[in-house]
Enzyme design. Structure first.
Site, PDB file in Angstrom:
ATOM      1  N   CYS A   1      15.587  64.262  15.565  1.00  0.00           N
ATOM      2  CA  CYS A   1      16.298  62.939  16.404  1.00  0.00           C
ATOM      3  C   CYS A   1      16.906  63.483  17.508  1.00  0.00           C
ATOM      4  CB  CYS A   1      17.254  62.368  15.416  1.00  0.00           C
ATOM      5  SG  CYS A   1      16.618  61.721  13.916  1.00  0.00           S
TER       6      CYS A   1
ATOM      7  N   GLU B   1      28.248  72.678   7.563  1.00  0.00           N
ATOM      8  CA  GLU B   1      29.669  72.242   8.005  1.00  0.00           C
ATOM      9  C   GLU B   1      29.813  70.844   7.399  1.00  0.00           C
ATOM     10  OE1 GLU B   1      30.028  74.206  12.581  1.00  0.00           O
ATOM     11  OE2 GLU B   1      29.110  72.103  12.316  1.00  0.00           O
TER      12      GLU B   1
ATOM     13  N   CYS C   1      32.669  64.167   4.612  1.00  0.00           N
ATOM     14  CA  CYS C   1      31.179  64.165   5.211  1.00  0.00           C
ATOM     15  C   CYS C   1      30.676  65.373   4.800  1.00  0.00           C
ATOM     16  CB  CYS C   1      31.102  64.012   6.781  1.00  0.00           C
ATOM     17  SG  CYS C   1      29.554  63.841   7.453  1.00  0.00           S
TER      18      CYS C   1
ATOM     19  N   CYS D   1      17.917  70.939   9.351  1.00  0.00           N
ATOM     20  CA  CYS D   1      17.423  69.535   9.244  1.00  0.00           C
ATOM     21  C   CYS D   1      15.981  69.461   9.522  1.00  0.00           C
ATOM     22  CB  CYS D   1      18.175  68.412  10.053  1.00  0.00           C
ATOM     23  SG  CYS D   1      17.691  66.716   9.782  1.00  0.00           S
TER      24      CYS D   1
ATOM     25  N   CYS E   1      20.917  64.165  18.134  1.00  0.00           N
ATOM     26  CA  CYS E   1      21.610  64.535  17.226  1.00  0.00           C
ATOM     27  C   CYS E   1      21.510  66.201  17.276  1.00  0.00           C
ATOM     28  CB  CYS E   1      21.082  64.380  15.759  1.00  0.00           C
ATOM     29  SG  CYS E   1      22.011  65.398  14.336  1.00  0.00           S
TER      30      CYS E   1
ATOM     31  N   CYS F   1      30.327  62.763  14.662  1.00  0.00           N
ATOM     32  CA  CYS F   1      28.880  62.491  14.096  1.00  0.00           C
ATOM     33  C   CYS F   1      27.893  62.935  15.093  1.00  0.00           C
ATOM     34  CB  CYS F   1      28.755  60.826  14.145  1.00  0.00           C
ATOM     35  SG  CYS F   1      27.325  60.367  13.625  1.00  0.00           S
TER      36      CYS F   1
END
Length: 395
Positions: free
Chosen positions: A139, A115, A128, A135, A142, A369
């Site tokens: 975290c 994305e 962004c 990933c 997230c 975010c």
């Protein structure tokens, strides 16, 4: 004993077979393009000039067809079209938020999706971009971190995100227009999308070299911000080989809390990370480090946390972006109350730090975010299926 998330879910990326057929020139550095042209039969004495010509067509004008490169001989254009392609990732879907934010679902080789988010503001337009499918990190706040890593993006897939956004925004300059006639809609790039950029250093570096090249996309290194969770060994290298602005996902003021929120802290703790960050402005000639701090209710948002943060970063040229937590289905945290966020910001402000509270953008389309998570990988495909799609071979 309380179970904690591993530092990384999966650090083994799947190697892909080199595709057969024409070479995609998007993502090749100038040196790489020169070598590819020579290998394809361009005389060595002409190669540098040909690189300059092709580079401007592709990255300054956004041209994707060799036959449109009118300052090259027709026979040479035909030869290029046989041996090379100019391809960027495919836009699968585009969502536009009520606030104007655009989120692109982008398909790359192997059928995987990432994305990309464009955030328009009155004085800038920020894109962004992602550096990995999924990933490596875990975290806890997230959404992307709940998705396993599939593979690193290539340099072409990274800079291709900038190019496809420029396509959608109709931002490429038109030949014959006076310089500066067309407004710069993408004025800033942030490597804050899916993935940890410093676990894909070489591809990120090469993509950003292309974005910063003055005869192409031509973004200043001060208009590019790379965000890392704290891969300490690569921070000095980023300063020396990229030189862009640096942001760090900090989010806590004690190792005990940061170990849980950002598990990579168990590998490189706060003291080690801050040691590397103190050197960065000098090595990169950057003005300051941006500390990103997501505000989590009753986790990291106390006055004591704010005062500790001030002490920790003392002596580092810095600003602190306070990020109200952007919730997603099943999230283990809640957003701090607005009054608490403002009180936290006030302590930082009194200590002399710029501490803007980031206005959540694109929440209605899950583009804010920490909310990015591609549709393909949400489906949790089995590894065998992913490997088959990628044409992958195991080492």
């Amino acid at each position: 004993m309380t179970q904690t998330a591993p530092i990384t879910q999966d650090v083994l990326t799947i190697p892909r077979k080199a595709p057969d057929g024409p070479v995609n020139i998007v993502g090749l550095t100038r040196e790489g393009l020169r070598a590819a042209l020579i290998d394809a039969g361009t005389p060595e004495k002409q190669a540098r000039m040909r690189v300059n010509q092709i580079w401007q067509w592709v990255y300054q004008w956004g041209v994707r067809d060799f036959h449109a490169m009118t300052n090259l001989a027709k026979a040479y254009r035909a030869d290029l079209a046989e041996k090379f392609v100019i391809e960027v990732p495919e836009v699968v879907s585009r969502q536009v938020s009520a606030d104007g934010t655009r989120k692109y679902l982008v398909r790359i080789a192997g059928g995987h999706e990432v994305e990309v988010v464009y955030i328009p503001e009155t004085d800038r337009g920020t894109l962004c971009i992602s550096s990995q499918v999924g990933c490596t990190l875990t975290c806890s706040f997230c959404h992307t971190g709940t998705q396993k890593l599939v593979r690193n993006l290539t340099a072409g897939e990274i800079v291709g995100q900038v190019m496809l956004a420029r396509d959608d925004l109709d931002e490429w300059p038109k030949q014959g227009e006076p310089a500066g006639e067309r407004p710069r809609l993408i004025s800033n790039i942030v490597l804050m999308g899916m993935g940890e950029p410093l676990y894909n250093f070489e591809n990120v570096r090469d993509a950003m070299k292309i974005a910063m090249d003055g005869e192409g996309i031509s973004l200043s290194r001060r208009r590019i911000t790379l965000s890392t969770s704290g891969v300490v060994p690569e921070i000095a290298r980023t300063a020396q080989e990229i030189g862009c602005l640096l942001a760090v996902s900090f989010h806590a003021t004690t190792d005990e809390v940061r170990d849980k929120l950002v598990p990579i802290n168990r590998k490189w703790n706060i003291e080690t990370l801050l040691g590397a960050l103190r050197e960065y402005p000098r090595l990169s000639n950057s003005e300051r480090i941006t500390f990103e701090y997501v505000m989590l209710k009753d986790v990291n948002d106390s006055d004591a946390d704010a005062r500790r943060l001030v002490k920790l970063i003392a002596g580092i040229p810095a600003k602190i972006n306070l990020i109200p937590f952007n919730e997603w289905p099943g999230a283990p945290h809640q957003r701090s109350d607005w009054e608490r966020i403002e009180a936290f910001a006030h302590i930082l402000y009194k200590a002399g730090y710029a501490s803007p509270i980031r206005t959540p953008r694109g929440e209605d389309i899950m583009a804010a975010c920490g909310q990015l998570k591609s549709a393909t990988e949400r489906a949790r495909k089995p590894r065998r299926e992913i490997e088959a799609e990628a044409g992958a071979t195991r080492p």
